[in-house]
Write a protein that holds these residues in place. Structure first.
Motif, PDB file in Angstrom:
ATOM      1  N   HIS A  91       3.290  35.547  -4.405  1.00 17.67           N
ATOM      2  CA  HIS A  91       4.271  36.039  -3.434  1.00 17.67           C
ATOM      3  C   HIS A  91       4.018  37.520  -3.179  1.00 17.67           C
ATOM      4  O   HIS A  91       3.848  38.294  -4.128  1.00 17.67           O
ATOM      5  CB  HIS A  91       5.690  35.834  -3.982  1.00 17.67           C
ATOM      6  N   LEU A  92       3.979  37.907  -1.918  1.00 14.06           N
ATOM      7  CA  LEU A  92       3.905  39.324  -1.558  1.00 14.06           C
ATOM      8  C   LEU A  92       5.321  39.865  -1.637  1.00 14.06           C
ATOM      9  O   LEU A  92       6.178  39.491  -0.835  1.00 14.06           O
ATOM     10  CB  LEU A  92       3.329  39.512  -0.156  1.00 14.06           C
ATOM     11  N   PHE A  93       5.593  40.710  -2.632  1.00 12.64           N
ATOM     12  CA  PHE A  93       6.930  41.273  -2.800  1.00 12.64           C
ATOM     13  C   PHE A  93       7.242  42.277  -1.701  1.00 12.64           C
ATOM     14  O   PHE A  93       8.322  42.284  -1.129  1.00 12.64           O
ATOM     15  CB  PHE A  93       7.073  41.977  -4.154  1.00 12.64           C
ATOM     16  N   PHE A  94       6.284  43.155  -1.418  1.00 13.64           N
ATOM     17  CA  PHE A  94       6.503  44.184  -0.401  1.00 13.64           C
ATOM     18  C   PHE A  94       5.184  44.854  -0.048  1.00 13.64           C
ATOM     19  O   PHE A  94       4.230  44.836  -0.825  1.00 13.64           O
ATOM     20  CB  PHE A  94       7.510  45.248  -0.876  1.00 13.64           C
ATOM     21  N   ILE A  95       5.183  45.414   1.134  1.00  9.66           N
ATOM     22  CA  ILE A  95       4.134  46.329   1.568  1.00  9.66           C
ATOM     23  C   ILE A  95       4.822  47.296   2.518  1.00  9.66           C
ATOM     24  O   ILE A  95       5.423  46.879   3.503  1.00  9.66           O
ATOM     25  CB  ILE A  95       2.943  45.596   2.218  1.00  9.66           C
TER      26      ILE A  95
END
Length: 162
Positions: A91-95
């Motif tokens: 899962h991409l938590f944030f960018i």
């Protein structure tokens, strides 16, 4: 403009990372989220979060920062999905990237570092056209899942997968 570098966050950068996280949130969500989203309580939460990331990382997590001329300009993180029913393992938590750095290639480099070309999921704010276009260019598509942002004025997040 000088080149940017992508690297792991350092333990001595907790405060800088928390402040960058809040600054990028304000730039990104200033018209959607209430001021409390980047107020003192939010800063304290981000300090705890970045302290854990830098000092007690979980094995599956991967975090990176973008730096230009000695200044941090962006952050990204991924790891095992925390969704109740994960649709992807990663899962991409944030960018988040400073607004002035968007379009510089640093966001792409951050994504490539923390997710690579692996299957993954992420949540994006409904109506965040720039982020949605970025994720679509990287092979993500909406899967129909929605969830509230947790802010009364924040609307909903939409899940994207690849």
């Amino acid at each position: 403009m000088t080149e940017f570098a992508i690297r792991a966050p350092r333990t001595d950068e907790v405060e800088v990372l928390a402040d960058l996280h809040l600054r990028t949130w304000k730039e990104t969500y200033g018209g959607a989220f209430p001021a409390s989203a980047w107020g003192q309580a939010a800063r304290e939460q981000r300090l705890r979060m970045w302290d854990a990331i830098c000092n007690r990382p979980r094995p599956a997590d991967r975090f990176a920062v973008a730096e230009r001329d000695g200044e941090l300009i962006g952050i990204a993180g991924s790891g095992a999905s925390m969704d109740d029913a994960p649709v992807r393992e990663k899962h991409l938590f944030f960018i988040y990237l400073l607004a002035a750095e968007q379009g510089s290639g640093a966001g792409q480099a951050l994504l490539d570092t923390v997710v690579s070309s692996e299957p993954a999921s992420l949540w994006v704010l409904e109506g965040n056209a720039r982020a949605i276009a970025f994720y679509e260019r990287n092979g993500f598509v909406f899967d129909g899942a929605r969830q509230p942002t947790g802010f009364e004025t924040g609307g909903e997040e939409l899940r994207m997968v690849r």
